[in-house]
Design a protein around this motif. Structure first.
Motif, PDB file in Angstrom:
ATOM      1  N   ARG A 169       0.839  -1.209   0.000  1.00 30.82           N
ATOM      2  CA  ARG A 169       0.000   0.000   0.000  1.00 30.82           C
ATOM      3  C   ARG A 169       0.863   1.243   0.000  1.00 30.82           C
ATOM      4  O   ARG A 169       0.519   2.257  -0.618  1.00 30.82           O
ATOM      5  N   ALA A 170       2.006   1.190   0.708  1.00 29.15           N
ATOM      6  CA  ALA A 170       2.899   2.347   0.726  1.00 29.15           C
ATOM      7  C   ALA A 170       3.476   2.625  -0.660  1.00 29.15           C
ATOM      8  O   ALA A 170       3.693   3.781  -1.037  1.00 29.15           O
ATOM      9  N   ILE A 171       3.704   1.568  -1.441  1.00 29.57           N
ATOM     10  CA  ILE A 171       4.189   1.763  -2.817  1.00 29.57           C
ATOM     11  C   ILE A 171       3.093   2.386  -3.669  1.00 29.57           C
ATOM     12  O   ILE A 171       3.327   3.332  -4.412  1.00 29.57           O
ATOM     13  N   GLY A 172       1.889   1.845  -3.548  1.00 23.71           N
ATOM     14  CA  GLY A 172       0.742   2.399  -4.244  1.00 23.71           C
ATOM     15  C   GLY A 172       0.721   2.072  -5.728  1.00 23.71           C
ATOM     16  O   GLY A 172       1.713   1.610  -6.307  1.00 23.71           O
ATOM     17  N   GLY A 173      -0.441   2.293  -6.336  1.00 22.81           N
ATOM     18  CA  GLY A 173      -0.572   2.096  -7.767  1.00 22.81           C
ATOM     19  C   GLY A 173      -0.986   0.685  -8.139  1.00 22.81           C
ATOM     20  O   GLY A 173      -0.941  -0.251  -7.324  1.00 22.81           O
ATOM     21  N   ALA A 174      -1.382   0.532  -9.403  1.00 24.81           N
ATOM     22  CA  ALA A 174      -1.830  -0.771  -9.893  1.00 24.81           C
ATOM     23  C   ALA A 174      -0.697  -1.798  -9.886  1.00 24.81           C
ATOM     24  O   ALA A 174      -0.931  -2.986  -9.647  1.00 24.81           O
ATOM     25  N   GLY A 175       0.531  -1.334 -10.140  1.00 25.55           N
ATOM     26  CA  GLY A 175       1.655  -2.261 -10.163  1.00 25.55           C
ATOM     27  C   GLY A 175       1.856  -2.945  -8.823  1.00 25.55           C
ATOM     28  O   GLY A 175       2.100  -4.154  -8.760  1.00 25.55           O
ATOM     29  N   ALA A 176       1.743  -2.189  -7.728  1.00 24.82           N
ATOM     30  CA  ALA A 176       1.910  -2.773  -6.399  1.00 24.82           C
ATOM     31  C   ALA A 176       0.776  -3.743  -6.082  1.00 24.82           C
ATOM     32  O   ALA A 176       0.992  -4.788  -5.458  1.00 24.82           O
ATOM     33  N   TRP A 177      -0.449  -3.400  -6.516  1.00 24.14           N
ATOM     34  CA  TRP A 177      -1.589  -4.279  -6.271  1.00 24.14           C
ATOM     35  C   TRP A 177      -1.395  -5.623  -6.977  1.00 24.14           C
ATOM     36  O   TRP A 177      -1.658  -6.683  -6.409  1.00 24.14           O
ATOM     37  N   TRP A 178      -0.894  -5.568  -8.213  1.00 22.67           N
ATOM     38  CA  TRP A 178      -0.655  -6.804  -8.948  1.00 22.67           C
ATOM     39  C   TRP A 178       0.543  -7.576  -8.399  1.00 22.67           C
ATOM     40  O   TRP A 178       0.641  -8.798  -8.565  1.00 22.67           O
ATOM     41  N   GLN A 179       1.441  -6.886  -7.721  1.00 25.38           N
ATOM     42  CA  GLN A 179       2.512  -7.597  -7.027  1.00 25.38           C
ATOM     43  C   GLN A 179       1.950  -8.495  -5.928  1.00 25.38           C
ATOM     44  O   GLN A 179       2.431  -9.601  -5.716  1.00 25.38           O
ATOM     45  N   VAL A 180       0.924  -8.003  -5.227  1.00 28.54           N
ATOM     46  CA  VAL A 180       0.278  -8.821  -4.204  1.00 28.54           C
ATOM     47  C   VAL A 180      -0.355 -10.058  -4.837  1.00 28.54           C
ATOM     48  O   VAL A 180      -0.278 -11.170  -4.297  1.00 28.54           O
ATOM     49  N   VAL A 181      -0.981  -9.866  -6.009  1.00 31.44           N
ATOM     50  CA  VAL A 181      -1.583 -11.005  -6.711  1.00 31.44           C
ATOM     51  C   VAL A 181      -0.519 -12.047  -7.061  1.00 31.44           C
ATOM     52  O   VAL A 181      -0.701 -13.254  -6.845  1.00 31.44           O
ATOM     53  N   LEU A 182       0.608 -11.586  -7.604  1.00 28.68           N
ATOM     54  CA  LEU A 182       1.683 -12.511  -7.967  1.00 28.68           C
ATOM     55  C   LEU A 182       2.258 -13.201  -6.744  1.00 28.68           C
ATOM     56  O   LEU A 182       2.533 -14.413  -6.761  1.00 28.68           O
ATOM     57  N   SER A 183       2.434 -12.433  -5.654  1.00 26.91           N
ATOM     58  CA  SER A 183       2.919 -13.046  -4.420  1.00 26.91           C
ATOM     59  C   SER A 183       1.937 -14.090  -3.914  1.00 26.91           C
ATOM     60  O   SER A 183       2.338 -15.144  -3.407  1.00 26.91           O
ATOM     61  N   GLY A 184       0.636 -13.821  -4.078  1.00 23.29           N
ATOM     62  CA  GLY A 184      -0.370 -14.805  -3.683  1.00 23.29           C
ATOM     63  C   GLY A 184      -0.303 -16.071  -4.515  1.00 23.29           C
ATOM     64  O   GLY A 184      -0.522 -17.174  -4.004  1.00 23.29           O
ATOM     65  N   MET A 185       0.001 -15.922  -5.814  1.00 23.67           N
ATOM     66  CA  MET A 185       0.155 -17.108  -6.656  1.00 23.67           C
ATOM     67  C   MET A 185       1.302 -17.982  -6.154  1.00 23.67           C
ATOM     68  O   MET A 185       1.178 -19.207  -6.045  1.00 23.67           O
ATOM     69  N   LEU A 186       2.429 -17.355  -5.847  1.00 20.57           N
ATOM     70  CA  LEU A 186       3.576 -18.120  -5.362  1.00 20.57           C
ATOM     71  C   LEU A 186       3.286 -18.748  -4.003  1.00 20.57           C
ATOM     72  O   LEU A 186       3.719 -19.874  -3.719  1.00 20.57           O
ATOM     73  N   ALA A 187       2.554 -18.015  -3.157  1.00 24.53           N
ATOM     74  CA  ALA A 187       2.211 -18.564  -1.841  1.00 24.53           C
ATOM     75  C   ALA A 187       1.358 -19.810  -1.983  1.00 24.53           C
ATOM     76  O   ALA A 187       1.592 -20.828  -1.320  1.00 24.53           O
ATOM     77  N   ASN A 188       0.347 -19.758  -2.865  1.00 28.69           N
ATOM     78  CA  ASN A 188      -0.519 -20.936  -2.994  1.00 28.69           C
ATOM     79  C   ASN A 188       0.160 -22.063  -3.756  1.00 28.69           C
ATOM     80  O   ASN A 188      -0.262 -23.216  -3.686  1.00 28.69           O
ATOM     81  N   TRP A 189       1.187 -21.751  -4.511  1.00 37.45           N
ATOM     82  CA  TRP A 189       2.004 -22.824  -5.091  1.00 37.45           C
ATOM     83  C   TRP A 189       2.606 -23.669  -3.973  1.00 37.45           C
ATOM     84  O   TRP A 189       2.512 -24.905  -3.981  1.00 37.45           O
ATOM     85  N   LEU A 190       3.216 -23.007  -2.986  1.00 36.16           N
ATOM     86  CA  LEU A 190       3.835 -23.737  -1.881  1.00 36.16           C
ATOM     87  C   LEU A 190       2.790 -24.348  -0.956  1.00 36.16           C
ATOM     88  O   LEU A 190       2.923 -25.503  -0.527  1.00 36.16           O
ATOM     89  N   VAL A 191       1.729 -23.593  -0.629  1.00 37.08           N
ATOM     90  CA  VAL A 191       0.692 -24.143   0.237  1.00 37.08           C
ATOM     91  C   VAL A 191      -0.051 -25.274  -0.475  1.00 37.08           C
ATOM     92  O   VAL A 191      -0.429 -26.271   0.143  1.00 37.08           O
TER      93      VAL A 191
END
Length: 322
Positions: A169-191
């Motif tokens: 959120r501190a970074i802000g913008g659509a790019g940061a929001w999509w970073q969360v999405v990508l991080s979530g993809m990697l997280a559920n890969w491991l989970v």
């Protein structure tokens, strides 16, 4: 006359397999998903999902309690992963519903059991899993806040963990929001692999060791896992030091959840289903049956070809257990 001594079979003395083969795990997960879709009512799904959210929140608390006071980054991340893996393992043993586990089980069910899976039923299960996890995490976090008061090193570490999760959120913008999405993809890969390995294991220890390794990996990497973050946010919000539920949902829980759904399907269920889940059927033998003495056909010598199950259906029957 000396008795003929038969040589032992090839498998004599070989210990039984201690885990399920990978090519059977997708089928097991699909059968498990089919049973849940057919047997659980909406209130039952919601209750099991609330239990899952509560277990994950306990795991989040345990991770902070163990890691507090450890200043070396490596050991701190290791014990935090150990603590959080307890919550995930409680979900596995209790057969509770967890959103990120459903992100692997439901796609496996869709891929293998397309003819017996209804989109509306699957979407309802997905939504109830997410909502129930959030409700269970919220209630558990609030109950812990009313019942317990922890020292400053514990609350300080919890504040740091939440701040790391809200850094986008501190970074802000659509790019940061999509970073969360990508991080979530990697997280559920491991989970998702943790759920995969838990199906492979044939004993409690055989299930827990790979689960611990996979869960500790995503915790150490600070990858965004929607139900886990529900637990951390639910622990800090009652203290008044959290970012607020609106910001937590918009900048972490929702985009991480979308990434979790994509990661479980694309990085776990789909590749294993494609590579191992639907092998090509063997060609029937063209050898003619041998003739036994007397000119009669030896029916026992012919090769019996068992046709594969129709694609899109499940071979195994529903679990008869209540």
């Amino acid at each position: 006359m000396d008795r003929a001594i038969k040589s032992p079979p090839v498998s004599a003395g070989r210990p039984a397999a201690q885990y399920l083969a990978a090519d059977r795990v997708v089928a097991e997960m699909a059968d498990h998903g089919t049973r849940r879709l057919q047997q659980l009512s909406m209130p039952q799904i919601l209750v099991l999902a609330m239990l899952g959210g509560g277990f994950v929140t306990v795991g989040a608390l345990f991770s902070v309690l163990l890691a507090a006071g450890i200043h070396a980054p490596g050991p701190q991340r290791l014990v935090a992963g150990l603590g959080f893996s307890a919550g995930f393992f409680f979900v596995i043993l209790a057969d509770a519903v967890l959103f990120t586990e459903a992100n692997v089980v439901l796609p496996a069910t869709i891929l293998r059991c397309r003819r017996s899976s209804r989109p509306v039923t699957i979407a309802r299960f997905w939504a109830l899993a997410w909502a129930g996890n959030l409700a269970g995490a919220f209630l558990t976090g609030y109950a812990i806040h009313l019942a317990q008061h922890y020292p400053g090193d514990v609350t300080g570490l919890l504040t740091q963990v939440v701040a790391h999760k809200m850094a986008y959120r501190a970074i802000g913008g659509a790019g940061a929001w999509w970073q969360v999405v990508l991080s979530g993809m990697l997280a559920n890969w491991l989970v998702g692999m943790a759920a995969f390995f838990s199906v492979m294991g044939r004993s409690i220890i055989g299930k827990y060791i790979p689960v611990f390794l996979a869960v500790a990996s995503f915790v150490a990497a600070n990858l965004q896992h929607s139900p886990a973050n529900m637990g951390y946010f639910s622990l800090i919000m009652p203290t008044g030091h959290g970012p607020g539920w609106g910001a937590a949902l918009a900048w972490n829980i929702i985009p991480a959840g979308l990434g979790n759904m994509a990661g479980g399907a694309v990085l776990v269920a789909l590749p294993f289903w494609y590579a191992l889940g639907h092998p090509r059927p063997a060609r029937p033998s063209t050898a003619s049956p041998r003739r036994a003495r007397g000119g009669h056909r030896d029916r026992t010598a012919s090769v019996i070809s068992i046709p594969p199950a129709p694609r899109g259906t499940c071979r195994h029957p529903p679990d008869p257990r209540p």
